[in-house]
Design a protein around this motif. Structure first.
Motif, mmCIF file in Angstrom:
data_model
loop_
_atom_site.group_PDB
_atom_site.id
_atom_site.type_symbol
_atom_site.label_atom_id
_atom_site.label_comp_id
_atom_site.label_asym_id
_atom_site.label_seq_id
_atom_site.Cartn_x
_atom_site.Cartn_y
_atom_site.Cartn_z
ATOM 1 N N TYR A 118 0.618 -1.352 0.198
ATOM 2 C CA TYR A 118 0.216 0.277 0.010
ATOM 3 C C TYR A 118 0.917 1.699 0.107
ATOM 4 N N PRO A 119 0.305 2.284 -0.329
ATOM 5 C CA PRO A 119 1.145 3.515 -0.483
ATOM 6 C C PRO A 119 1.595 4.098 1.148
ATOM 7 N N SER A 120 1.517 3.605 1.321
ATOM 8 C CA SER A 120 1.637 4.041 3.360
ATOM 9 C C SER A 120 2.917 4.989 3.533
ATOM 10 N N TYR A 121 4.227 5.629 2.560
ATOM 11 C CA TYR A 121 3.961 6.135 2.720
ATOM 12 C C TYR A 121 4.740 7.438 2.171
ATOM 13 N N ASN A 122 3.786 7.651 0.719
ATOM 14 C CA ASN A 122 4.226 7.950 0.198
ATOM 15 C C ASN A 122 3.624 9.127 0.126
ATOM 16 N N GLN A 123 4.027 10.484 -1.214
ATOM 17 C CA GLN A 123 4.003 11.866 -0.636
ATOM 18 C C GLN A 123 2.719 12.178 -0.518
ATOM 19 N N HIS A 124 1.250 11.830 -0.507
ATOM 20 C CA HIS A 124 -0.373 12.410 -0.402
ATOM 21 C C HIS A 124 -0.351 11.958 1.074
ATOM 22 N N ASP A 125 0.767 11.660 1.711
ATOM 23 C CA ASP A 125 0.414 12.316 3.457
ATOM 24 C C ASP A 125 1.725 12.564 3.932
ATOM 25 N N ASP A 126 1.306 13.384 4.960
ATOM 26 C CA ASP A 126 2.206 14.107 6.098
ATOM 27 C C ASP A 126 2.781 13.313 6.686
ATOM 28 N N GLY A 127 4.295 13.820 6.552
ATOM 29 C CA GLY A 127 4.854 12.712 8.044
ATOM 30 C C GLY A 127 5.065 11.125 8.210
ATOM 31 N N THR A 128 4.932 10.726 7.198
ATOM 32 C CA THR A 128 4.727 8.762 7.110
ATOM 33 C C THR A 128 5.669 8.015 6.894
ATOM 34 N N GLY A 129 7.084 9.359 5.948
ATOM 35 C CA GLY A 129 7.749 8.730 5.542
ATOM 36 C C GLY A 129 8.838 8.358 6.136
ATOM 37 N N TYR A 130 9.927 7.546 6.013
ATOM 38 C CA TYR A 130 10.964 6.947 6.327
ATOM 39 C C TYR A 130 11.588 7.596 7.340
ATOM 40 N N PRO A 131 11.519 7.092 8.407
ATOM 41 C CA PRO A 131 11.782 6.094 9.167
ATOM 42 C C PRO A 131 10.300 6.528 10.283
ATOM 43 N N THR A 132 8.849 7.131 9.208
ATOM 44 C CA THR A 132 7.348 6.416 10.865
ATOM 45 C C THR A 132 7.149 4.873 10.225
ATOM 46 N N ARG A 133 5.966 5.081 11.033
ATOM 47 C CA ARG A 133 5.157 3.704 11.065
ATOM 48 C C ARG A 133 4.352 3.900 9.561
ATOM 49 N N GLY A 134 4.041 5.277 8.634
ATOM 50 C CA GLY A 134 3.547 4.647 7.868
ATOM 51 C C GLY A 134 1.904 5.261 8.314
ATOM 52 N N ALA A 135 1.245 5.198 7.439
ATOM 53 C CA ALA A 135 -0.377 5.239 7.930
ATOM 54 C C ALA A 135 -1.125 4.230 7.014
ATOM 55 N N LEU A 136 -1.869 4.149 7.715
ATOM 56 C CA LEU A 136 -3.096 3.369 7.081
ATOM 57 C C LEU A 136 -3.860 3.515 6.287
ATOM 58 N N GLN A 137 -4.061 2.765 4.853
ATOM 59 C CA GLN A 137 -4.717 3.142 3.780
ATOM 60 C C GLN A 137 -5.877 2.324 3.197
#
Length: 495
Positions: free
Chosen positions: A225-244
């Motif tokens: 899933y695009p869980s650490y992609n540019q459409h969300d804020d503060g989800t890039g490496y090395p965070t937990r990302g975001a559910l999609q």
């Protein structure tokens, strides 16, 4: 195998055994449960040595702009034994102008240039966007007509609208990088048409030169899933990302899946300890941050059920698209395997608050199984064994796994077990009889001896059968060229 090579392979196994012991101490320090006695790995060893299924490939640029440099790099890598070139065939470039109008002129030139250098082809049917991810130096968006074409369609009782094909995250944002798997049945005809057009254009011309067809199953061409992609804020490496999992189609699928499992809302409430009054109240976590920091994703029945569904939806999406491509190719490219790529999501693995959370948000693991068990692939069982859903088919389906060049960095801020993860995947693929090939995740990883040492260890120990290097220019000179040539000399058919 000569004595020196055998000694090196044994040494590699010993290094991994030591690393596993160290990992046990690391996990013990974070409070993660340990695997049961007797559940340890039996490293498959250097199965690629002299194996006719061994492949050594390189990735072409996302888009060739300097043709002289491209031809020079092709001549260099062909000279030391590279087999094939992996080429992204961008959906947005070929069919971007209009529905069912295909422009193959660029790929006619690329494929002719590659094969003229004596190299085979490993095209990627790239049903995803180029641009916006690490290392992207080219942008190709999905066909712009796609979103409008299906905006008025109702699927499973949901009017899609302009964003109905897109993932929607816990932050409420939509991703246009790939079509969400919950919309597969809406757009499957598009994948079929594109694959058929590719087969009609090249099936006769390159019947023998196409040795593998890789299929994009998500962002960056990866099954995730695009869980650490540019459409969300503060989800890039090395965070937990975001559910999609927050699109109307995803929510509808979750509700139907839960009811199929439990039979009634009353049984759902009994299992989850809830008092839901309507099926419409079944949904993804309302507070995703608390879902992770409170460990509900692994310690509650609701959490385990949700993650199981999220992971299972991703695997089922992969199967649907792969089956469509296999059926559409028919008997063309008879020597070609089918490949899919799984990313090495190696960060947050030892995080003290929510261990392995990023693997959950990307959809790669289950939490209803023992995440520390080798028997479950440390949660990756379904992702790895997707390849086995095609047993008995006309083509072999192979898994490509990234991050072979990386080290473990279990401390803050990455909490990474990249090298350990390479072993987990190798072990389970071997147990499951899945053909496994590897890639480096970052181009710089093949410009250093340390990165190559890690790649060599993965092959010496964990049963990887082939390597695709990101990118060709990084192994056309310097350390990359020298080490890849040595690697091919060691593992190639004459080894």
């Amino acid at each position: 195998m000569d004595a020196g090579r055998a000694a090196g392979s044994i040494a590699g196994v010993r290094r991994v055994t030591t690393a596993l012991a160290v990992l046990g101490l690391v996990l013990a320090g974070t409070g993660t449960a340990q695997a049961a006695p007797g559940d340890g790995p039996v490293p498959p060893g250097p199965v690629a040595l002299g194996n006719p299924e061994f492949t050594a490939n390189v990735m072409a640029p996302l888009k060739v702009t300097d043709w002289a440099a491209f031809e020079a790099d092709l001549a260099t890598v062909a000279g030391y034994g590279v087999d094939a070139v992996s080429v992204d065939v961008w959906w947005g470039d070929v069919e971007g102008a209009a529905d069912n109008r295909f422009d193959w002129a660029y790929y006619d030139r690329v494929f002719a240039t590659v094969t003229a250098a004596g190299l085979d082809l490993a095209p990627i049917l790239s049903f995803h966007q180029a641009g916006g991810n690490v290392g992207d130096d080219y942008t190709s968006l999905l066909p712009p007509w796609l979103w409008e074409k299906y905006a008025g369609v109702t699927h499973r009782g949901v009017l899609l609208g302009p964003t109905g094909l897109q993932h929607r995250s816990e932050q409420g944002n939509h991703s246009r990088e790939s079509v969400q798997g919950w919309a597969d049945r809406v757009v499957m005809g598009e994948y079929r048409d594109f694959t058929r057009a590719f087969e009609q254009q090249y099936g006769d011309r390159y019947a023998d030169e196409v040795v593998e067809v890789n299929v994009s199953l998500g962002p960056s061409g990866e099954l995730r899933y695009p869980s650490y992609n540019q459409h969300d804020d503060g989800t890039g490496y090395p965070t937990r990302g975001a559910l999609q999992a927050y699109s109307p189609l995803a929510v509808r699928d979750l509700q139907e899946s839960v009811l199929r499992r439990y039979g009634s809302l009353a049984e759902v409430n009994r299992a989850w300890g809830t008092d839901l009054r309507s099926v419409d109240e079944i949904g993804p976590p309302a507070d995703a941050e608390a879902f992770f920091t409170g460990l509900a994703y692994r310690d509650t029945q609701y959490g385990r059920d949700f993650v199981d569904w999220y992971n299972g939806s991703l695997v089922d999406h992969g199967e649907r698209v792969l089956r469509t491509v296999v059926a559409t190719l028919g008997g063309d490219f008879p020597e070609a395997d089918i490949g899919y790529k799984v990313p090495g999501i190696h960060w947050q693995m030892t995080h003290p608050v929510h261990p392995r959370a990023t693997e959950v948000t990307t959809g790669l693991v289950q939490t209803s199984v023992d995440l520390d068990s080798w028997a479950t692939g440390h949660g990756y069982q379904r992702i790895v064994e997707l390849a086995n859903r095609f047993d008995g088919g006309a083509r072999e389906v192979v898994l490509h796994f990234t991050a072979l060049e990386m080290d473990d960095q279990p401390g803050p801020e990455a909490y990474s077990l990249a090298q350990t993860l390479v072993g987990w995947i190798g072990d389970h693929a071997y147990r499951a009889g899945v053909g496994l090939k590897g890639e480096n995740a970052l181009a710089g990883g093949v410009q250093s001896n340390e990165g190559w040492d890690n790649i060599e260890e993965a092959f010496a120990t964990w049963g990887y059968l082939g390597l695709t290097v990101l990118r060709m220019s990084d192994v056309a000179s310097g350390t990359g060229q020298r080490r890849y040539a040595e690697f091919i000399a060691e593992y190639g058919p004459a080894a």
